[in-house]
Design an enzyme around this catalytic site. Structure first.
Site, PDB file in Angstrom:
ATOM      1  N   SER A 126     -86.321  -3.539 -50.467  1.00 49.03           N
ATOM      2  CA  SER A 126     -85.795  -3.253 -49.129  1.00 49.03           C
ATOM      3  C   SER A 126     -84.282  -3.037 -49.147  1.00 49.03           C
ATOM      4  CB  SER A 126     -86.141  -4.390 -48.158  1.00 49.03           C
ATOM      5  OG  SER A 126     -85.475  -5.584 -48.510  1.00 49.03           O
ATOM      6  N   LYS A 162     -80.301  -9.408 -46.130  1.00 48.71           N
ATOM      7  CA  LYS A 162     -80.200  -8.271 -45.221  1.00 48.71           C
ATOM      8  C   LYS A 162     -78.768  -8.156 -44.690  1.00 48.71           C
ATOM      9  CE  LYS A 162     -84.640  -7.123 -45.120  1.00 48.71           C
ATOM     10  NZ  LYS A 162     -85.002  -7.927 -46.290  1.00 48.71           N
TER      11      LYS A 162
END
Length: 207
Positions: A126, A162
């Protein structure tokens, strides 16, 4: 017995460490690896000298018997940075501090200049291409991060890496690869589900 093996034994005894304790500092499963290294049965890879020096609270030059040897670096030579050891965290037990003993897989050497407190192994793509699957990401513990910084965020018993964004009472966790992981949005009571563990300060490719 090589000079390196002899000095590892000497320094371990100076520190009052058992072979089990040194093995634990190095992330070995048993003391047998230390026994073989000290007896000269097994060679020590050059890549491990830095880690042994950190574990034995000395320098690689001393371990290799080079502390009094004049060294003229070749053109373009860059010395290795000062290294420290930080815990590599694996699976995170629900409700326990991230660096609790049951979460730690081993200890790894990282540059001291990063001021890292622990490291995580990245799983998935990701955050590719910035951070790839299998990369080791080093984290500095802090409860807040700046907008857009890569943060280690704990959600329940999982940790994710993230980009952190906050807009008012809404938090967004954004991946570099949105096709793999769409934006994760938290607001209101959902904010209680997330906890910032720290900021990414460096990574090692595919250790």
């Amino acid at each position: 017995m090589s000079e390196l093996s002899r000095r590892i034994l000497q320094r371990r005894l100076e520190l009052g460490l058992s072979q089990e304790e040194l093995a634990q500092r190095m992330g070995y499963r048993s003391k047998s690896s230390i026994t073989k290294l000290e007896k000269g049965v097994n060679d020590i890879p050059q890549s491990k000298v830095e880690e042994f020096a950190a574990a034995l609270e000395t320098t690689p030059a001393w371990l290799m018997g080079l502390e009094n040897t004049a060294f003229v670096p070749p053109p373009g030579f860059e010395p290795l940075p000062e290294m420290v050891r930080v815990p590599l965290v694996g699976s995170i037990a629900c409700g326990t501090p991230i660096t609790a003993e049951q979460n730690i897989e081993c200890y790894i050497g990282v540059p001291a200049a990063w001021h890292a407190d622990f490291a995580l192994t990245c799983h998935g793509s990701s955050m590719a291409p910035t951070i790839c699957d299998g990369d080791i990401v080093c984290i500095r513990c802090q409860p807040e991060v700046e907008q857009g910084e890569i943060a280690a965020v704990r959600i329940g018993d999982e940790a994710t890496l993230k980009h952190f964004h906050r807009q008012g009472d809404t938090v967004m966790l954004l991946a570099d690869n949105a096709a793999v992981c769409p934006p994760m949005i938290y607001a209101g009571p959902q904010l209680n589900e997330i906890q910032i563990e720290g900021r990414a300060v460096g990574f090692c490719r595919g250790l």
